[in-house]
Scaffold this motif. Structure first.
Motif, PDB file in Angstrom:
ATOM      1  N   GLN A   1       1.712   4.327 -17.341  1.00  0.00           N
ATOM      2  CA  GLN A   1       1.199   4.847 -16.063  1.00  0.00           C
ATOM      3  C   GLN A   1       2.273   5.460 -15.172  1.00  0.00           C
ATOM      4  N   ASP A   2       3.456   4.852 -15.144  1.00  0.00           N
ATOM      5  CA  ASP A   2       4.513   5.382 -14.258  1.00  0.00           C
ATOM      6  C   ASP A   2       4.952   6.766 -14.737  1.00  0.00           C
TER       7      ASP A   2
ATOM      8  N   ALA B   1      -8.652  -1.260  -9.572  1.00  0.00           N
ATOM      9  CA  ALA B   1      -7.307  -1.778  -9.844  1.00  0.00           C
ATOM     10  C   ALA B   1      -7.125  -3.023  -8.983  1.00  0.00           C
ATOM     11  N   THR B   2      -6.369  -3.982  -9.450  1.00  0.00           N
ATOM     12  CA  THR B   2      -6.106  -5.142  -8.593  1.00  0.00           C
ATOM     13  C   THR B   2      -5.236  -4.669  -7.437  1.00  0.00           C
TER      14      THR B   2
ATOM     15  N   GLN C   1      -0.607  -1.713  -5.262  1.00  0.00           N
ATOM     16  CA  GLN C   1       0.653  -1.753  -4.500  1.00  0.00           C
ATOM     17  C   GLN C   1       1.842  -1.348  -5.390  1.00  0.00           C
ATOM     18  N   GLU C   2       1.839  -1.847  -6.617  1.00  0.00           N
ATOM     19  CA  GLU C   2       2.952  -1.548  -7.530  1.00  0.00           C
ATOM     20  C   GLU C   2       3.068  -0.028  -7.754  1.00  0.00           C
ATOM     21  N   MET C   3       1.926   0.620  -8.023  1.00  0.00           N
ATOM     22  CA  MET C   3       1.966   2.067  -8.267  1.00  0.00           C
ATOM     23  C   MET C   3       2.288   2.843  -6.998  1.00  0.00           C
ATOM     24  N   HIS C   4       1.724   2.414  -5.866  1.00  0.00           N
ATOM     25  CA  HIS C   4       2.010   3.138  -4.618  1.00  0.00           C
ATOM     26  C   HIS C   4       3.492   3.043  -4.263  1.00  0.00           C
ATOM     27  N   ALA C   5       4.075   1.876  -4.486  1.00  0.00           N
ATOM     28  CA  ALA C   5       5.509   1.712  -4.206  1.00  0.00           C
ATOM     29  C   ALA C   5       6.319   2.584  -5.172  1.00  0.00           C
ATOM     30  N   PHE C   6       5.868   2.642  -6.422  1.00  0.00           N
ATOM     31  CA  PHE C   6       6.553   3.502  -7.407  1.00  0.00           C
ATOM     32  C   PHE C   6       6.501   4.963  -6.952  1.00  0.00           C
TER      33      PHE C   6
ATOM     34  N   PRO D   1       1.387  -2.932   1.829  1.00  0.00           N
ATOM     35  CA  PRO D   1       2.249  -2.098   2.678  1.00  0.00           C
ATOM     36  C   PRO D   1       2.290  -0.622   2.274  1.00  0.00           C
ATOM     37  N   ASP D   2       2.079  -0.312   0.992  1.00  0.00           N
ATOM     38  CA  ASP D   2       2.167   1.090   0.560  1.00  0.00           C
ATOM     39  C   ASP D   2       0.816   1.746   0.332  1.00  0.00           C
TER      40      ASP D   2
END
Ligand code: PEP
Length: 251
Positions: A140-141, A179-180, A185-190, A227-228
């Motif tokens: 995904q990244d 999405a959980t 959050q993980e993807m938005h921060a990425f 936060p993101d």
């Protein structure tokens, strides 16, 4: 600071009369409410002008769901960014996975659409996201990075400042499978990190990154509390005021 945005994507739903009613009902529902986000509705092309004329577009922004990759001319059936802007719409959704999958929209085509949208004063809501097989292969990244890089990284920092990103994992769109909160959050921060590496922390910090994919009244608050995550791009749940308002009020 970046804006919180809740944007509806009506897709190919509602005839003109139904769409006008939905827009006006939403406007009425917002009267007297203090909302902590910008509200946008993404309508079919033919609804743009009458909807923009019927509501106060400083309270509800109007978005097209697409625009042409050419400025004007012999492109039968296409609608240009200039035409969209002339209706009173302020936004255009670009790169939605349905456009990529069903209408062959490549990063190269989207790059042209983004440039034309910006040249005509429209704010692109630029969609990125991986399909299920890519998520399962933990790619995904890589996928999201390349979608952003290929279609947007020709922009100057000033131009990029006008872009809204929507992360929409394709496996979550219209499937009821969100999405959980952690995955979002993980993807938005990425994504914010990718933007910071190219344009610097300030631009990255000021970019609104929306989540899309089966977002509804029940899960919006948990998603938006990250936060993101700066709001949502909402498909199915934007088709009824009773479903859309609680998402707006999740902020
Ligand atoms: C969309 O189409 O952008 C979308 C997020 O759809 P849904 O909310 O229906 O999953």
């Amino acid at each position: 600071m970046r804006k919180n945005i809740v944007a509806g994507n009506w897709k190919m739903n509602n005839n003109l009369q139904e769409g006008l009613k939905l827009a006006k009902d939403l406007e009425a529902a917002l009267v007297g409410k203090k909302v902590n986000c910008d509200v946008v509705i993404g309508t079919p092309f033919i609804h743009l002008a009458p909807v923009a004329a019927a509501i106060d577009t400083t309270k509800i922004g109007v978005a097209a769901q697409n625009c042409a990759d050419k400025a004007s001319g012999a492109y039968t059936g296409e609608v240009s960014a200039a035409m969209v802007a002339s209706t009173g719409a302020k936004y255009v959704i670009l790169g939605h996975s349905e456009r990529r999958a069903y209408y062959g929209e490549t990063d190269a085509i989207l790059k042209e659409k983004v440039l034309l949208a910006l040249a005509n004063g429209l704010t692109p809501i630029f969609c990125v996201g991986e399909v299920l097989e890519e998520r399962e292969a933990n790619k995904q990244d890589e996928i999201v990075n390349s979608q952003i890089k290929n279609a947007l990284f020709n922009l100057s920092a000033e131009e990029f400042g006008k872009i809204v990103i929507a992360y929409e994992p394709v496996w979550a769109i219209g499937t009821g499978k969100t999405a959980t909160s952690e995955q979002a959050q993980e993807m938005h921060a990425f994504i914010r990190g990718v933007l910071a590496a190219k344009y610097g922390e300030k631009v990255a910090d000021e970019t609104s990154i929306l989540y899309g994919g089966s977002c509804n009244a029940a899960n919006a608050k948990e998603l938006f509390d990250n936060p993101d995550v700066d709001g949502g791009l909402i498909g199915g749940a934007s088709l009824g005021v009773d479903k859309f308002m609680p998402i707006i009020e999740a902020f």
